[in-house]
Design an enzyme around this catalytic site. Sequence first.
Site, PDB file in Angstrom:
ATOM      1  N   ARG A 178      80.271  12.786 125.071  1.00 35.57           N
ATOM      2  CA  ARG A 178      81.636  12.516 124.628  1.00 35.57           C
ATOM      3  C   ARG A 178      82.163  11.295 125.375  1.00 35.57           C
ATOM      4  NH1 ARG A 178      83.889  16.300 121.461  1.00 35.57           N
ATOM      5  NH2 ARG A 178      86.012  15.680 122.007  1.00 35.57           N
ATOM      6  N   ALA A 183      87.658  21.671 130.093  1.00 36.22           N
ATOM      7  CA  ALA A 183      89.058  22.030 129.843  1.00 36.22           C
ATOM      8  C   ALA A 183      89.735  22.563 131.103  1.00 36.22           C
ATOM      9  CB  ALA A 183      89.139  23.059 128.721  1.00 36.22           C
ATOM     10  N   HIS A 219      79.648  49.516 142.500  1.00 39.53           N
ATOM     11  CA  HIS A 219      78.289  49.816 142.019  1.00 39.53           C
ATOM     12  C   HIS A 219      78.376  50.784 140.840  1.00 39.53           C
ATOM     13  CE1 HIS A 219      73.999  50.662 142.227  1.00 39.53           C
ATOM     14  NE2 HIS A 219      74.297  51.959 142.181  1.00 39.53           N
TER      15      HIS A 219
HETATM   16  P1  NAI Z   1      75.990  15.808 127.451  1.00 34.30           P
HETATM   17  O1  NAI Z   1      76.223  14.537 128.167  1.00 34.30           O
HETATM   18  O2  NAI Z   1      76.054  17.103 128.183  1.00 34.30           O
HETATM   19  O3  NAI Z   1      74.541  15.748 126.768  1.00 34.30           O
HETATM   20  C1  NAI Z   1      74.170  14.757 125.850  1.00 34.30           C
HETATM   21  C2  NAI Z   1      72.655  14.703 125.808  1.00 34.30           C
HETATM   22  O4  NAI Z   1      72.265  13.831 124.739  1.00 34.30           O
HETATM   23  C3  NAI Z   1      72.034  14.163 127.090  1.00 34.30           C
HETATM   24  O5  NAI Z   1      71.072  15.072 127.555  1.00 34.30           O
HETATM   25  C4  NAI Z   1      71.416  12.836 126.645  1.00 34.30           C
HETATM   26  O6  NAI Z   1      70.220  12.525 127.333  1.00 34.30           O
HETATM   27  C5  NAI Z   1      71.138  13.096 125.159  1.00 34.30           C
HETATM   28  N1  NAI Z   1      71.034  11.881 124.350  1.00 34.30           N
HETATM   29  C6  NAI Z   1      71.820  10.786 124.409  1.00 34.30           C
HETATM   30  N2  NAI Z   1      71.408   9.875 123.493  1.00 34.30           N
HETATM   31  C7  NAI Z   1      70.341  10.411 122.854  1.00 34.30           C
HETATM   32  C8  NAI Z   1      69.467   9.950 121.814  1.00 34.30           C
HETATM   33  N3  NAI Z   1      69.607   8.741 121.281  1.00 34.30           N
HETATM   34  N4  NAI Z   1      68.463  10.756 121.402  1.00 34.30           N
HETATM   35  C9  NAI Z   1      68.306  11.986 121.977  1.00 34.30           C
HETATM   36  N5  NAI Z   1      69.082  12.461 122.963  1.00 34.30           N
HETATM   37  C10 NAI Z   1      70.094  11.685 123.388  1.00 34.30           C
HETATM   38  O7  NAI Z   1      76.972  15.780 126.207  1.00 34.30           O
HETATM   39  P2  NAI Z   1      77.365  16.900 125.147  1.00 34.30           P
HETATM   40  O8  NAI Z   1      76.352  17.984 125.097  1.00 34.30           O
HETATM   41  O9  NAI Z   1      77.627  16.165 123.902  1.00 34.30           O
HETATM   42  O10 NAI Z   1      78.711  17.481 125.750  1.00 34.30           O
HETATM   43  C11 NAI Z   1      79.778  16.582 126.074  1.00 34.30           C
HETATM   44  C12 NAI Z   1      80.663  17.136 127.146  1.00 34.30           C
HETATM   45  O11 NAI Z   1      81.472  18.164 126.623  1.00 34.30           O
HETATM   46  C13 NAI Z   1      79.909  17.774 128.321  1.00 34.30           C
HETATM   47  O12 NAI Z   1      79.575  16.844 129.299  1.00 34.30           O
HETATM   48  C14 NAI Z   1      80.894  18.766 128.817  1.00 34.30           C
HETATM   49  O13 NAI Z   1      81.708  18.146 129.765  1.00 34.30           O
HETATM   50  C15 NAI Z   1      81.727  19.131 127.607  1.00 34.30           C
HETATM   51  N6  NAI Z   1      81.364  20.464 127.132  1.00 34.30           N
HETATM   52  C16 NAI Z   1      81.566  21.539 127.949  1.00 34.30           C
HETATM   53  C17 NAI Z   1      81.194  22.796 127.532  1.00 34.30           C
HETATM   54  C18 NAI Z   1      81.398  23.966 128.433  1.00 34.30           C
HETATM   55  O14 NAI Z   1      82.069  23.825 129.454  1.00 34.30           O
HETATM   56  N7  NAI Z   1      80.844  25.134 128.128  1.00 34.30           N
HETATM   57  C19 NAI Z   1      80.581  23.023 126.231  1.00 34.30           C
HETATM   58  C20 NAI Z   1      80.412  21.837 125.477  1.00 34.30           C
HETATM   59  C21 NAI Z   1      80.796  20.612 125.930  1.00 34.30           C
END
Ligand code: NAI
Length: 476
Positions: free
Chosen positions: A279, A327, A450
């Site tokens: 993001r 968040a 427990h």
């Molecule tokens: P992310 O940064 O966690 O993962 C993106 C992944 O895409 C990375 O592993 C990267 O190497 C890969 N990537 C990038 N370009 C690529 C390509 N051309 N081909 C293949 N792989 C590629 O980002 P994500 O999963 O989109 O999440 C964004 C943010 O949203 C997270 O960093 C997090 O902060 C937040 N989030 C939090 C959640 C939670 O707290 N449970 C759940 C979902 C998102």
Amino acid sequence: MSVETLKFDVATIGGGPGATPGAEVLARHNKHVAIIEQGDGLGGTCLFEGCIPSKIFLETAHRIRLMQAGSQFGIVNPTYQGVDLPILRDRKRQILDIRVHGAQTACDRLGITVIKGQADFVDPHHLVVRTANEPDLLVEAEYILAAPGSSSRPLAIPGADSVGVWSSAEALQLSDIPESLCIIGGGYIGVELATLYHALGSRVHILEMAPRLLLTEDPIVAQHLMSAWTQAASPVVVETGVNISHIDEINGQWQVHYTGSQHQEVLLEVDRVLVAVGRVPNTQGLSWAKAGITLGSRGEVPVNEYYQTIVPHVYAPGDANGQMMLAHAATRQSQIAAQHILGVQTFATTMTVPHVIFSHPEIAAVGADSRALAEHPNWKLTTWPYRQDARALIVGDASGFAQIIWDEDTHQIKGLQIIGDGAGELVDELTDVIAHGGTLETVVETIHPHPTMNEVVSELVAAAWEEAQNATGTPH
Ligand code: NAI
């Protein structure tokens, strides 16, 4: 025609977790506050297309898995026959409505003015608010909380922006359940949505550019998730080290062309493609220069530890500062910014922000992980398996584990990682301890009920404490 000007002590750009909690703190201290939000209600990405919708659907995924494992619990002939998508979408809508109503009621009670429209800077103290049908408004504010959030990072390869390629927001519309789904990106979102669509019946294939899944997580934990997925009856297929060249659509089928980790050319054919490659701060549409602010190289708003920009009366809590796109981090940042405006004492909590990945198995972590051991020779890693815990066996998860990082000299606990049932709740067992510099003894001296899952963490800490005693030869 003159533009109507409304005057406030504080105005926010956005009505998500980066803006609303701070606005509430300020209003409680009798500040005259306006929240300016372009969407239909307060809640931001988290409520409308992020945390909440994904967890609503992942709850259904969890219940599907429980049904499928029914016979293991002595339930005769448990049958799962699929999901009713309209009911599921309606359930989401109802929960979102309750949350939107709750946020609006809280604002009404606190006397916060909610203005619907798109805000932009006119100068350091003035925002123009544009709406589709009404004349523009001018908002004058002594302080501004600029919290426009983040949006999906576009994937810069041909075909990735085609109509029909899903972003996470579209995947959470749950318009259909594709038979086969290719997820590009194996980060938080990729892994959570793989968990969801796998449970709903899709054949899921993740393509990740990096050498492993969940690059930000402890490698031991990420490897455990990989093993769990590989060993499942119908595995989530994960390919790492790939280089995707382009995406085509031919007669409703999607073709993803990529080079695999062994340099082989591959064509993957699927019913759907979902892009989840990170993001980016939602800062592009705003005239920051008019406020006197220069964005960083990633489009982020540079801030200090109080989330204050270079312009002292403008703060940027939340995803827009690009520090931590969570968040709950945004909420705290928003409150810290508000407290700073009020001049009251605040606590920076940057080092101890827990996070949860709602995959199956679930992952949660706080503080340092095993990668920190190389830099700190006196830090230790202790692991405790779920199969040693009565409650974990009762709920049917014998494969999870928890690990802590602790300091051999001071016994301070530095970090916790958990992968397994309930990880998201269990991580809080040590968040306070770590945040306040607590030690193994802090936990060992506390009685835990427990049989509960919490004992995974208390037994883990007790095991580390035993190690510490043995190392010093202290009788116990
Ligand atoms: P992310 O940064 O966690 O993962 C993106 C992944 O895409 C990375 O592993 C990267 O190497 C890969 N990537 C990038 N370009 C690529 C390509 N051309 N081909 C293949 N792989 C590629 O980002 P994500 O999963 O989109 O999440 C964004 C943010 O949203 C997270 O960093 C997090 O902060 C937040 N989030 C939090 C959640 C939670 O707290 N449970 C759940 C979902 C998102």
